[in-house]
Scaffold this active site. Structure first.
Site, mmCIF file in Angstrom:
data_model
loop_
_atom_site.group_PDB
_atom_site.id
_atom_site.type_symbol
_atom_site.label_atom_id
_atom_site.label_comp_id
_atom_site.label_asym_id
_atom_site.label_seq_id
_atom_site.Cartn_x
_atom_site.Cartn_y
_atom_site.Cartn_z
ATOM 1 N N GLY A 89 45.328 51.230 -1.341
ATOM 2 C CA GLY A 89 45.748 50.490 -2.390
ATOM 3 C C GLY A 89 45.922 51.579 -3.704
ATOM 4 O O GLY A 89 46.480 51.092 -4.378
ATOM 5 N N ARG A 90 45.078 52.882 -4.003
ATOM 6 C CA ARG A 90 45.376 53.552 -4.746
ATOM 7 C C ARG A 90 44.511 54.688 -4.283
ATOM 8 O O ARG A 90 44.127 55.630 -4.925
ATOM 9 C CB ARG A 90 44.189 53.238 -6.246
ATOM 10 C CG ARG A 90 42.858 52.676 -6.149
ATOM 11 C CD ARG A 90 42.050 52.146 -7.396
ATOM 12 N NE ARG A 90 40.393 52.329 -7.167
ATOM 13 C CZ ARG A 90 40.286 52.316 -8.438
ATOM 14 N NH1 ARG A 90 40.517 52.800 -9.664
ATOM 15 N NH2 ARG A 90 38.751 51.911 -7.286
ATOM 16 N N ASP A 122 47.734 49.149 -10.886
ATOM 17 C CA ASP A 122 48.679 50.537 -11.183
ATOM 18 C C ASP A 122 48.381 51.349 -10.077
ATOM 19 O O ASP A 122 48.628 52.437 -10.268
ATOM 20 C CB ASP A 122 48.444 50.327 -12.597
ATOM 21 C CG ASP A 122 46.440 51.166 -13.102
ATOM 22 O OD1 ASP A 122 45.968 50.975 -11.621
ATOM 23 O OD2 ASP A 122 46.484 51.424 -13.786
ATOM 24 N N ASP A 254 35.505 47.064 4.553
ATOM 25 C CA ASP A 254 36.528 47.641 4.297
ATOM 26 C C ASP A 254 36.129 48.863 3.605
ATOM 27 O O ASP A 254 36.905 49.920 3.491
ATOM 28 C CB ASP A 254 37.652 47.031 3.843
ATOM 29 C CG ASP A 254 37.556 46.859 1.952
ATOM 30 O OD1 ASP A 254 36.475 45.350 2.135
ATOM 31 O OD2 ASP A 254 37.846 47.317 1.257
ATOM 32 N N ASN A 255 34.355 48.396 3.310
ATOM 33 C CA ASN A 255 34.352 49.727 2.528
ATOM 34 C C ASN A 255 33.106 50.631 3.501
ATOM 35 O O ASN A 255 31.990 51.316 3.162
ATOM 36 C CB ASN A 255 33.140 49.437 1.624
ATOM 37 C CG ASN A 255 34.149 48.829 0.453
ATOM 38 O OD1 ASN A 255 34.931 49.637 0.800
ATOM 39 N ND2 ASN A 255 33.416 47.970 -0.442
#
Length: 457
Positions: A89-90, A122, A254-255
């Site tokens: 996502g980033r 963002d 997911d980590n």
């Protein structure tokens, strides 16, 4: 370090096909101010003369590498709750290349802009978050943890609004070097869609490209082969965290990288003492990822991988492999504790006895973790009294050897507790003074040299 080599691009991820990722564009940043450049690892990748700003702030493609960045697709359990709405996502995968050991490594990003998986974020990274990740990776590397490496950190000239920091705060973009970006969550996404063919394809990729092993002929054998490797690597990772006194903070599925390499550092901390309930994340209210529960958490995540692989594998075989996590963790913990204390292996029974004595002494909390290993290493006696320390002295008798590096004569160990992290950030935030941060990086690398030069045979 090895001699500089020629760059060897190897964008192997493209073999998987476009069902595993989405091409994206990097954000445009107002500025590109270099704050940390890992020239040691650049030399090992043949990138010693690279244009850092062009490739790691503007993300111009590296020659012969990925033509566009790729946001990888994955799902995951977050604090044991399944979330199908995540992915890169980033960040994105920027390049793949071989290092001086012929390992396939990924250059990935954090804070490089929005992707299809950004949701309402963002896609940015705060400068403080980037600084914290550099400190975590450098310290963990020094303490023998298999970790991603912070490769480049640029300040971007942006002002970001965040709820957990005084805002507006300064923006940054980080490039990290990792041995693969395939997560347990990468398999979970495929299992969610009941994509058995995709699971087998990804398992084959992991074995061939990340483990450099010839994949088995049958899908069920490939699944078992991969789980066997992941169980060993992640059990070792859990042991490494405890020996380093480290709390990752967010061990969601997911980590967890299928190579067992630690990565993605958010609310991490080093524990001052051997406190198994010590947590890193303020939002970990139940202590799910507390210091002493990290092996349990990682084992749970690996169980989710086993469930995914069951779509192509034999459940009984996979279950037997999963049940071997605990004994592999115990063996790895003994090995890691002895390594940090500078003790060479002598035999399973004696090594277990010594490791138990070390843990008993640490659990008294009469001395902090960093002080314990610093003062008891190299034929020295930490001076603590009591039954646990008497047993440690007996277990150590005849097994210590002098340490030659001048670091061991320092008055205090090089550590990274949260108060110092905040103290290093304060001059940066207050008046853009990077000298304490740079001095700390030099001190950590000196620790790494001492650990390496005086490592047990």
């Amino acid at each position: 370090m090895s001699e500089p080599q020629a760059t060897r691009p190897d964008p192997a991820i493209l073999e998987l096909g476009d069902g595993f990722y989405d091409p994206v564009e990097a954000a445009h940043f107002a500025q590109a101010i270099p704050r940390f450049l890992n020239r040691r690892w650049a030399r090992r990748l043949g990138l010693g003369d690279v244009d850092w700003e062009a490739h790691f702030a503007r993300f111009a493609p590296l020659p012969g590498n990925l033509p566009r960045p790729l946001a990888l697709r994955y799902h995951g359990h977050q604090f044991r709750h399944y979330n199908p709405d995540i992915g890169d996502g980033r960040g994105f995968l920027f390049a793949q290349l071989r290092d001086d050991r012929n390992r396939l490594l990924d250059l990935g990003t954090k804070g490089s802009g929005q992707t299809p998986y950004s949701r309402f974020g963002d896609g940015r990274l705060t400068l403080k978050g980037g600084v914290r990740e550099v400190l975590a990776t450098e310290m963990l590397e020094a303490l023998g943890v298999d970790t991603s490496k912070s490769f480049a950190l640029f300040e971007t000239g942006e002002s970001l609004e965040r709820n957990d920091e005084p805002s507006p705060t300064r923006g940054a973009v980080l490039t990290r070097l990792s041995h693969g970006h395939i997560r347990i969550g990468s398999f979970q996404r495929l299992a969610y869609f009941e994509d058995a063919e995709g699971i087998d394809r990804l398992a084959t990729y992991c074995l061939a490209r990340l483990y450099d092993e010839e994949p088995d002929a049958a899908p069920a054998d490939r699944a078992a082969h991969l789980l066997d490797r992941v169980v060993s690597r992640t059990a070792t990772l859990a042991a490494s965290y405890l020996a380093a006194g480290f709390v990752h903070g967010v061990l969601n599925s997911d980590n967890i990288n299928v190579t067992g390499e630690s990565f993605d550092y958010g609310p991490w901390r080093f524990a001052p003492e051997w406190d198994e309930g010590f947590t890193a994340a303020y939002f970990d209210h139940g202590g799910l990822y507390a210091f002493g529960r990290q092996p349990e958490a990682i084992h749970w995540d690996v169980a989710q991988l086993a469930g995914c692989l069951a779509l192509v594998g034999d459940e009984a075989v996979l279950g037997d492999l999963l049940s071997d996590f605990a004994p592999r963790f115990q063996r790895a913990l003994v090995e890691k504790l002895l390594w940090r204390l500078g003790i060479a292996p002598a035999g399973e029974a004696d090594d277990r006895t010594l490791a138990r004595a070390m843990l008993a002494a640490l659990k008294t909390r009469a001395v902090g973790i960093d002080d314990f290993f610093f003062h008891w290493r190299g034929g020295r006696d930490g001076g603590q009294q009591g039954e646990a320390f008497d047993a440690l002295r007996a277990a150590l008798d005849g097994r210590q050897r002098p340490q030659s590096h001048p670091y061991w004569s320092d008055p205090h160990p090089c550590a990274m507790l949260i108060d110092e992290v905040e103290a290093l950030w304060a001059p940066i935030a207050g008046h853009d003074d990077w000298a304490p941060f740079e001095a700390k990086i030099a001190a950590i690398r000196r620790l790494a040299d001492a650990m390496t030069s005086d490592a047990p045979a």
